[in-house]
Design a protein around this motif. Structure first.
Motif, PDB file in Angstrom:
ATOM      1  N   GLY A 240       0.867  -1.308  -0.171  1.00 39.41           N
ATOM      2  CA  GLY A 240       0.106  -0.003   0.057  1.00 39.41           C
ATOM      3  C   GLY A 240       0.768   1.325  -0.144  1.00 39.41           C
ATOM      4  N   SER A 241       2.334   1.048   0.375  1.00 45.02           N
ATOM      5  CA  SER A 241       2.947   2.290   0.524  1.00 45.02           C
ATOM      6  C   SER A 241       4.501   1.846   0.322  1.00 45.02           C
ATOM      7  N   VAL A 242       5.197   3.135  -0.074  1.00 45.40           N
ATOM      8  CA  VAL A 242       6.633   2.926  -0.259  1.00 45.40           C
ATOM      9  C   VAL A 242       7.115   2.345   1.112  1.00 45.40           C
ATOM     10  N   ASP A 243       6.759   2.782   2.270  1.00 44.49           N
ATOM     11  CA  ASP A 243       7.358   2.213   3.512  1.00 44.49           C
ATOM     12  C   ASP A 243       7.212   0.760   3.498  1.00 44.49           C
ATOM     13  N   GLU A 244       5.888   0.381   3.208  1.00 52.25           N
ATOM     14  CA  GLU A 244       5.445  -1.137   3.340  1.00 52.25           C
ATOM     15  C   GLU A 244       6.462  -1.895   2.183  1.00 52.25           C
ATOM     16  N   LEU A 245       6.518  -1.361   1.054  1.00 59.99           N
ATOM     17  CA  LEU A 245       7.661  -1.923   0.334  1.00 59.99           C
ATOM     18  C   LEU A 245       9.046  -2.187   0.535  1.00 59.99           C
ATOM     19  N   ILE A 246       9.484  -0.987   1.124  1.00 58.67           N
ATOM     20  CA  ILE A 246      10.845  -0.990   1.801  1.00 58.67           C
ATOM     21  C   ILE A 246      10.946  -2.203   2.794  1.00 58.67           C
TER      22      ILE A 246
ATOM     23  N   GLY B 200      10.160   2.107 -18.490  1.00 57.91           N
ATOM     24  CA  GLY B 200       9.374   1.958 -19.473  1.00 57.91           C
ATOM     25  C   GLY B 200       8.789   2.933 -20.274  1.00 57.91           C
ATOM     26  N   ARG B 201       7.872   2.857 -20.986  1.00 58.58           N
ATOM     27  CA  ARG B 201       7.448   4.084 -21.832  1.00 58.58           C
ATOM     28  C   ARG B 201       6.579   5.124 -20.830  1.00 58.58           C
ATOM     29  N   GLY B 202       6.115   4.494 -19.534  1.00 58.30           N
ATOM     30  CA  GLY B 202       5.555   5.328 -18.628  1.00 58.30           C
ATOM     31  C   GLY B 202       6.479   6.433 -18.068  1.00 58.30           C
ATOM     32  N   VAL B 203       7.753   6.211 -18.361  1.00 62.42           N
ATOM     33  CA  VAL B 203       8.953   7.370 -17.532  1.00 62.42           C
ATOM     34  C   VAL B 203       8.694   8.477 -18.579  1.00 62.42           C
ATOM     35  N   VAL B 275       9.581  -6.432  -8.370  1.00 62.27           N
ATOM     36  CA  VAL B 275       8.795  -5.271  -7.755  1.00 62.27           C
ATOM     37  C   VAL B 275       8.604  -4.786  -9.193  1.00 62.27           C
ATOM     38  N   ALA B 276       6.811  -4.295  -9.123  1.00 64.48           N
ATOM     39  CA  ALA B 276       6.583  -3.553 -10.219  1.00 64.48           C
ATOM     40  C   ALA B 276       5.849  -2.096  -9.648  1.00 64.48           C
ATOM     41  N   ILE B 277       6.199  -1.030 -10.486  1.00 64.30           N
ATOM     42  CA  ILE B 277       5.592   0.078  -9.883  1.00 64.30           C
ATOM     43  C   ILE B 277       4.742   0.805 -11.249  1.00 64.30           C
ATOM     44  N   ASN B 278       3.582   0.772 -10.905  1.00 67.13           N
ATOM     45  CA  ASN B 278       2.803   1.015 -12.300  1.00 67.13           C
ATOM     46  C   ASN B 278       1.387   1.594 -11.710  1.00 67.13           C
ATOM     47  N   LYS B 279       0.921   2.503 -12.387  1.00 65.29           N
ATOM     48  CA  LYS B 279      -0.257   3.239 -12.050  1.00 65.29           C
ATOM     49  C   LYS B 279      -1.450   2.791 -12.434  1.00 65.29           C
ATOM     50  N   LEU B 297       4.443   6.637 -10.820  1.00 68.83           N
ATOM     51  CA  LEU B 297       5.825   6.611 -10.697  1.00 68.83           C
ATOM     52  C   LEU B 297       6.564   7.954 -10.382  1.00 68.83           C
ATOM     53  N   PHE B 298       6.113   9.026 -10.817  1.00 70.53           N
ATOM     54  CA  PHE B 298       6.588  10.314 -10.361  1.00 70.53           C
ATOM     55  C   PHE B 298       6.521  10.825  -9.140  1.00 70.53           C
ATOM     56  N   THR B 299       5.635  10.070  -8.255  1.00 69.92           N
ATOM     57  CA  THR B 299       5.875  10.451  -6.807  1.00 69.92           C
ATOM     58  C   THR B 299       6.362   9.325  -6.020  1.00 69.92           C
ATOM     59  N   VAL B 300       6.220   8.013  -6.607  1.00 71.53           N
ATOM     60  CA  VAL B 300       6.565   6.983  -5.927  1.00 71.53           C
ATOM     61  C   VAL B 300       7.983   6.638  -5.979  1.00 71.53           C
ATOM     62  N   VAL B 301       8.671   6.844  -7.169  1.00 66.53           N
ATOM     63  CA  VAL B 301      10.038   6.694  -7.168  1.00 66.53           C
ATOM     64  C   VAL B 301      10.762   7.524  -6.637  1.00 66.53           C
ATOM     65  N   PRO B 302      10.752   8.871  -6.550  1.00 62.42           N
ATOM     66  CA  PRO B 302      11.532   9.889  -5.597  1.00 62.42           C
ATOM     67  C   PRO B 302      11.379   9.692  -4.361  1.00 62.42           C
ATOM     68  N   GLU B 303      10.368   9.043  -3.867  1.00 59.26           N
ATOM     69  CA  GLU B 303       9.736   8.918  -2.175  1.00 59.26           C
ATOM     70  C   GLU B 303      10.800   7.641  -1.966  1.00 59.26           C
ATOM     71  N   LEU B 304      10.795   6.632  -3.071  1.00 60.00           N
ATOM     72  CA  LEU B 304      11.586   5.388  -2.741  1.00 60.00           C
ATOM     73  C   LEU B 304      13.018   5.675  -2.657  1.00 60.00           C
ATOM     74  N   THR B 305      13.489   6.578  -3.381  1.00 58.54           N
ATOM     75  CA  THR B 305      15.026   6.964  -3.373  1.00 58.54           C
ATOM     76  C   THR B 305      15.337   7.463  -2.552  1.00 58.54           C
ATOM     77  N   ASP B 306      14.500   8.305  -1.838  1.00 64.17           N
ATOM     78  CA  ASP B 306      14.790   9.200  -0.674  1.00 64.17           C
ATOM     79  C   ASP B 306      14.964   8.254   0.496  1.00 64.17           C
ATOM     80  N   LYS B 307      13.854   7.498   0.838  1.00 64.98           N
ATOM     81  CA  LYS B 307      13.494   6.706   1.866  1.00 64.98           C
ATOM     82  C   LYS B 307      14.662   5.477   1.929  1.00 64.98           C
ATOM     83  N   LEU B 308      15.391   5.215   1.052  1.00 71.87           N
ATOM     84  CA  LEU B 308      16.355   4.064   0.894  1.00 71.87           C
ATOM     85  C   LEU B 308      17.608   4.247   1.746  1.00 71.87           C
TER      86      LEU B 308
END
Ligand SMILES: Cc1cc2nc3c(=O)[nH]c(=O)nc-3n(C[C@H](O)[C@H](O)[C@H](O)COP(=O)(O)OP(=O)(O)OC[C@H]3O[C@@H](n4cnc5c(N)ncnc54)[C@H](O)[C@@H]3O)c2cc1C
Ligand SMILES: Nc1ncnc2c1ncn2[C@@H]1O[C@H](COP(=O)(O)O)[C@@H](O)[C@H]1O
Lengths: 256, 308
Positions: A240-246, B200-203, B275-279, B297-308
């Motif tokens: 459901g979220s980025v946190d959950e994914l991580i 993919g094309r979605g980018v 892992v798949a990220i798709n709207k 992806l334009f919100t999810v990917v930056p958030e993921l990059t930040d939080k890793l």
């Protein structure tokens, strides 16, 4: 150099949009009553031949297909796109019989010997057997140069310069003509045949031959022992979220 | 039985990963001799000699062998073929260029992209973009085989095989090298990376692909792409993953803005975790993904990059 003849081998394959089903008895893939089309790479090869003809570098485009009688339809499609003449080499009666690249290359060599083209444009691979072999084998049998997986082609008298898509990026080479060229997906975008051209194609010459006419033995070298479904992969879960994914990737999968 | 394995040599360097994976398959067939060919190949040969289980290394150095051109390389292999029951190579673009030519010159079939060795004559290989796995038995005297590296673990180090020099065959002189366009990158190589992030094309554009690259760099990953992304000019051709691109099987594959066409799946569905990220929650990629995240992806990917 005067305009030359181009030979384009085109294969009839299961349409790339069809979901392939393996037969329950493991004897192969079910090809009865499924949509068949021209191998997508071969459409690109036909298109390139037509463009060369439109530029005046090519005089005549001959298309060849090897397989069952129904490959006529594939040849008619190529004729409707703009090829001039077709040769069907019947080498099988059952739609499930695939002719191996080595045998195809031997038949094509015989056609080249008879037709004397200055260039052969093949697809890089047939999307059914995924062999990626016929063009290279034909080049070997003829002792010709080969330019594989190309995304650019320019012919300049007795040589051709090509850009090849390779693992490391792009490679440019110059090959002596006559040459065997195998085309990759980014070379061009094939045209659709117009209705009038489809009608016209019905009157274009289509010669019917058999493998025996060329004295080529098409007995396979590889015996198919069985054909199986690949190991399936089950859909997992939605998070459901980025946190959950991580959290999942760290704690459950342990991959980061 | 004796096996000749064509080492993957590019500009004098051995690709240890590809060669070592093909070696694992080759060892199932018999005693392995590795051939390293190039304008310069001595260094590559020394590397190959260290691989575990190599019996001998042959090195052929000649200007004609410098750029992996098919005709002189095939002529060299054919000149050596008499001593071997199997001629094997990793299924790279170089090998796919050369091996069918070798096979035809020997009047045998080539067996491309082998994903399993059953016995010395019998091999498994994917057909129809991996929708079926075919087992074939060869009746030919010499088996010419390319190995799908993504399905074999690399052979280890610790060998010390003798190196012998062989001479190049006469160059048929049919082709000449003009130029290589190779993008230098500090990222891991796509086919050997533990993690791959693909767009993919979605980018949407080449500029936006920076999002994918940033995520990849955070993960120490290689970058991949769908055909649509490459065709649209978002990414270079050598990033394409799929039936007609590269085949990868990393520990983690992250597909961003990729629908999951069968031709793309053909190149990545053996990854350990997907892992798949798709709207689009209906996108077919979710049918093979272990973890799916429905979102932009334009919100999810930056958030993921930040939080890793
Ligand atoms: C002979 C042949 C060989 C081929 N070989 C290959 C191959 O090797 N590799 C390959 O990849 N393809 C190959 N293809 C092409 C393949 O059929 C597909 O067309 C291609 O994979 C589609 O790429 P895509 O998923 O990036 O694009 P699309 O199918 O257009 O999917 C884009 C996805 O992005 C999602 N999206 C859009 N915007 C956003 C957003 N803002 N946030 C999140 N998600 C978003 C959409 O929901 C959609 O699912 C081949 C085709 C043929 C005919
Ligand atoms: N049966 C056939 N008839 C005509 N052309 C073929 C046939 N098989 C292969 N080819 C040609 O060879 C190319 C590569 O096929 P393959 O080596 O089978 O992957 C195809 O794209 C065609 O151009």
């Amino acid at each position: 150099m005067p305009p030359m003849k181009v030979l384009v081998p085109v294969k009839r394959v299961i349409d790339y949009n069809v979901k392939v089903r393996v037969k329950a008895d493991g004897s192969g893939v079910d090809l009865a009553n499924v949509k068949m089309s021209m191998n997508p790479f071969d459409e690109i090869a036909v298109e390139e031949a037509i463009r060369l003809k439109e530029k005046g570098a090519v005089e005549e485009i001959v298309v060849v297909s090897i397989g069952v009688k129904q490959a006529q339809e594939t040849l008619r499609t190529a004729l409707a796109m703009g090829a001039d003449r077709a040769i069907l080499i019947e080498a099988a009666s059952d739609v499930h019989t695939d002719i191996e690249p080595l045998a195809v290359a031997k038949l094509l060599k015989a056609v080249v010997d008879a037709e004397q083209p200055g260039l052969v444009l093949c697809g890089k691979q047939a999307i059914d057997n995924d062999m990626n072999a016929t063009g290279q084998m034909l080049a070997a049998l003829l002792g010709w140069s080969q330019a594989t997986f190309i995304s650019e082609l320019s012919i300049d008298g007795d040589s051709a310069t090509v850009t090849r898509e390779v693992d490391g990026g792009l490679q440019t080479i110059k090959v002596k003509m006559p040459a065997i060229v195998t085309v990759d997906l980014r070379l061009n975008e094939p045209r659709y045949a117009s209705l009038p051209n489809i009608m016209k194609a019905k009157k274009k010459p289509l010669e019917e031959k058999t493998a025996a006419d060329y004295g080529v033995d098409v007995t396979p070298r590889l015996t198919v022992v069985k054909t199986a479904e690949p190991e399936g992969r089950k859909a997992g879960i939605k998070v459901g979220s980025v946190d959950e994914l991580i959290a999942k990737l760290k704690d459950e999968a342990g991959v980061i | 039985m004796a096996v000749l394995l064509l080492g993957e040599v590019t500009d004098g360097q051995l690709s240890v990963d590809a060669t070592a994976k093909a070696l694992t398959a080759a060892k199932m067939l018999g005693e392995v001799t590795v051939l390293c060919a190039g304008a310069k190949a001595a260094e590559a040969a020394a590397e190959a000699a260290k691989l575990d289980g190599v019996k001998k290394v042959l090195v052929a150095e000649d200007a004609s062998l410098g750029h992996r051109l098919a005709e002189p390389t095939a002529a060299l292999i054919v000149s050596l073929a008499g001593d071997y029951s199997h001629i094997v190579a990793p299924a790279t673009t170089d090998a796919k260029n050369v091996l069918p030519r070798v096979a035809a010159l020997l009047d045998v079939m080539v067996i491309s992209d082998v994903s399993g060795v059953v016995d010395a004559d019998t091999f498994e290989r994917p057909i129809y973009a991996g929708n079926a796995i075919q087992t074939v038995k060869s009746g030919d005297t010499v088996k010419v085989v390319s190995i799908r590296t993504s399905t074999f673990e690399p052979a280890g180090a610790g060998g010390s095989a003798p190196v012998e020099t062989v001479s190049a065959a006469a160059n048929p002189g049919l082709s000449e090298w003009v130029e290589d366009k190779v993008a230098a990158s500090d990222r891991p190589e796509l086919t050997s990376a533990k993690i791959v992030v693909s767009g993919g094309r979605g980018v949407g554009s080449e500029e936006n692909f920076a999002l994918i690259e940033k995520l990849a760099d955070k993960l120490g990953a290689a970058v991949g792409a769908s055909r649509a992304a490459v065709d649209s000019g978002f990414a270079p051709n050598d990033w394409q993953v799929g039936q007609t691109g590269k085949v990868v099987a990393p520990d983690l594959y992250v597909a961003v803005g990729i629908s999951g066409a069968i031709q793309h799946l053909a190149g990545m569905k053996d990854s350990k975790v997907i892992v798949a990220i798709n709207k689009d929650e209906e996108a077919p990629i979710f049918q093979v993904a272990d973890y799916g995240l429905v979102g932009d992806l334009f919100t999810v990917v930056p958030e993921l990059t930040d939080k890793l």
